[in-house]
Design an enzyme around this catalytic site. Structure first.
Site, PDB file in Angstrom:
ATOM      1  N   LYS A   1       0.808  -1.222   0.000  1.00  0.00           N
ATOM      2  CA  LYS A   1       0.000   0.000   0.000  1.00  0.00           C
ATOM      3  C   LYS A   1       0.842   1.273   0.000  1.00  0.00           C
ATOM      4  CE  LYS A   1      -3.399  -2.815   0.143  1.00  0.00           C
ATOM      5  NZ  LYS A   1      -3.951  -3.275  -1.138  1.00  0.00           N
TER       6      LYS A   1
ATOM      7  N   GLU B   1      -3.211   7.893   7.035  1.00  0.00           N
ATOM      8  CA  GLU B   1      -3.874   8.820   6.134  1.00  0.00           C
ATOM      9  C   GLU B   1      -5.038   9.470   6.878  1.00  0.00           C
ATOM     10  OE1 GLU B   1      -5.001   6.357   2.824  1.00  0.00           O
ATOM     11  OE2 GLU B   1      -7.001   5.992   3.634  1.00  0.00           O
TER      12      GLU B   1
ATOM     13  N   HIS C   1     -15.675  -3.911   7.833  1.00  0.00           N
ATOM     14  CA  HIS C   1     -14.938  -3.472   6.646  1.00  0.00           C
ATOM     15  C   HIS C   1     -15.055  -4.465   5.494  1.00  0.00           C
ATOM     16  CE1 HIS C   1     -13.203  -0.234   9.008  1.00  0.00           C
ATOM     17  NE2 HIS C   1     -12.795  -1.111   9.901  1.00  0.00           N
TER      18      HIS C   1
ATOM     19  N   ARG D   1      -7.378  -8.316  -9.133  1.00  0.00           N
ATOM     20  CA  ARG D   1      -8.100  -9.556  -9.406  1.00  0.00           C
ATOM     21  C   ARG D   1      -9.541  -9.224  -9.770  1.00  0.00           C
ATOM     22  NH1 ARG D   1     -11.312  -9.405  -5.009  1.00  0.00           N
ATOM     23  NH2 ARG D   1     -10.427  -8.715  -3.020  1.00  0.00           N
TER      24      ARG D   1
END
Length: 510
Positions: free
Chosen positions: A125, A209, A244, A301
């Site tokens: 990430k 973030e 999530h 994917r």
């Protein structure tokens, strides 16, 4: 420009390195294209639907995924024995494993997915954020490198401004993620995020973030060939989530204007091109209440929720994956595509929404899926089969299409009402609740829908007549199965009750 390494060798024999509904779904397209198919299976999956639907099937190990569906050597050996010239990884398991993609290439087998370099670039990430920064793709304020210490993280968080999000650098799916609302809780949240990231991905690195408040989760479907063409097939809204993890998806989003859709689509294409992406992928964004959008991650994917895109575009995404993998050009641009109507997906899991969505695996004694115009069911387990404790507890994906959003939602309610499942708790009642919720129907919701709007008590509606009919049906079914001498679950000699840990936990809590 055509990739120098791309092979134009036609695919003739596809091994599906997966199980459940996605394996069945890939096999269907392969059969429509006249391709020979190979299934692989673990010991408890020996009679699973995907095994019976393939032209041949190979046993690859015991129940544990690490010794079967994640065993690269066993899968490649099955490909060699069967003469498969392509491997479709589905989603999950090895689908985003760059080493496996490389191993397929070394074995002379098409990997139906992106190149390993793209998987690695987007799988890390922090590396992905660096690429997005260079490509000019909007991101939430934060770090492009991993945070090396709690003290450094606290300084960065103070600069960004609370609330902030701590995220695992090496993975996704909500693992290693913590929201921090105030400085006093930062250190503990970072410790927990790092520990969860290490245990989930073997990599404890995290980055920070800015946390976007009142967010919507909107993603764009990407297709890229080996001849320099990258297109997007519009967006999917995936904001209804628990832990999530998505439960309900739709296409298109109810909030995007044509201008924002165009901008986000261009950003998604730029994100894919920044890492040399090929095949199908998804670029995910968070969108705030003012329609500002921020890159979140790229899934390298096919997504679970791809059917809603297929409904509104008429494009078979698995067929496109196979075409791209054998070197064909896409032959169209985004301008050649259009959004036709609206589609909604409800994921039917063996989970109990009244008990914080705890898994409820076990024998599936009754499974009667809905049908009719505009209804599609992708199921990975059948009546008489079993939702296994070893894997994801999905029973099926139910999708509906309508000429507009209201029609698609109303059709979903009808389909959910028709859906019959017995012997386990499912997410069907929750999905029905969401479809009937005023905020969802109005398109006024965020990723916090479950926490803020869902009260499990609403699922327990007193209906004596219905309860009496259900009890009668269960009694008749039990008598019928006993007459047929069906296998019975007996008490265990070790003093346990034969129930799954989740069922025992719910029983003790009640």
């Amino acid at each position: 420009m055509t990739d120098s390494s791309v092979s134009s060798r036609p695919i003739q024999n596809v091994l599906v390195a997966n199980r459940g509904e996605i394996a069945v779904r890939v096999l269907r397209t392969c059969h429509e294209r006249g391709l020979r198919t190979v299934a692989v299976y673990s010991t408890p999956d020996r009679a699973a639907p995907h095994v019976r639907r393939a032209d041949e099937a190979h046993h690859i190990g015991p129940a544990a995924a690490s010794a079967s569906y994640l065993d690269q050597g066993a899968i490649l050996e099955a490909a060699h024995r069967s003469g498969a010239d392509a491997i479709h990884p589905g989603y999950g398991f090895l689908s985003e494993n760059a080493d496996f993609a490389e191993a397929c290439a070394d074995a002379g087998v098409h990997f139906v997915g992106p190149p390993p370099e793209a998987i690695r670039a987007m799988g890390d990430k922090t590396a992905a954020r660096q690429l997005m920064e260079e490509a000019g793709v909007p991101m939430a304020p934060g770090t492009t490198d991993a945070v090396t210490s709690t003290e450094e993280g606290e300084r960065i968080a103070d600069g960004i401004g609370y609330p902030v999000l701590i995220k695992a650098a090496a993975g996704g799916g909500g693992k290693g993620m913590r929201i921090v609302h105030e400085p006093g809780t930062f250190a503990g949240a970072m410790d927990r995020a790092q520990g969860e990231a290490e245990s989930s991905f073997g990599d404890g690195r995290v980055f920070l973030e800015k946390y976007i408040e009142e967010p919507r989760h909107i993603e764009f479907q990407i297709l890229a060939d080996h001849h320099g063409h990258t297109v997007h097939l519009f967006e999917r809204e995936c904001s209804i989530q628990r832990r999530h993890q998505k439960v309900i998806e739709e296409a298109p989003s109810s909030i995007l204007t044509p201008e924002v859709r165009r901008e986000m689509g261009e950003a998604a294409v730029a994100a894919a091109e920044s890492c040399g992406y090929r095949n199908a992928g998804t670029v995910e964004f968070l969108v705030d209440k003012d329609l500002n959008y921020y890159f979140m991650e790229m899934n390298t994917r096919l997504q679970v929720e791809h059917p809603v895109t297929e409904w509104v575009t008429g494009v078979d995404l698995v067929a496109e994956q196979l075409r791209v993998a054998q070197g064909e050009e896409l032959g169209y641009t985004t301008d050649d595509l259009s959004i036709d109507g609206h589609a909604v997906e409800s994921r039917v899991y063996a989970e109990d929404p009244a008990s914080n969505f705890l898994p409820d695996p076990g024998p599936l004694k009754r499974h009667a899926a809905p049908s009719g115009v505009g209804v599609r069911v992708d199921a990975g387990v059948e009546e008489g089969g079993e939702v296994l404790i070893h894997y994801d507890p999905m029973i099926s994906k139910l999708t509906t299409w309508g000429p507009d959003r209201t029609a698609a939602i109303d059709r979903m309610i009808r389909a959910l009402d028709e859906y019959e499942v017995a012997s386990m708790a499912t997410t069907i009642p929750f999905c029905r609740f969401a479809m009937q919720h005023e905020g969802f129907r109005a398109g006024d919701f965020t990723t916090h829908f479950v926490e803020e709007e869902f009260d499990p008590s609403v699922l327990h509606v007193d209906d004596p007549e219905r309860d009496e009919l259900a009890a009668l049906a269960a009694t008749l079914y039990d008598r019928h199965t006993q007459e047929d001498k069906a296998p019975q679950i007996t008490a265990r000699s070790d003093g346990q009750d034969g129930l799954s840990p989740w069922r025992r936990r719910r029983r003790h809590a009640s």
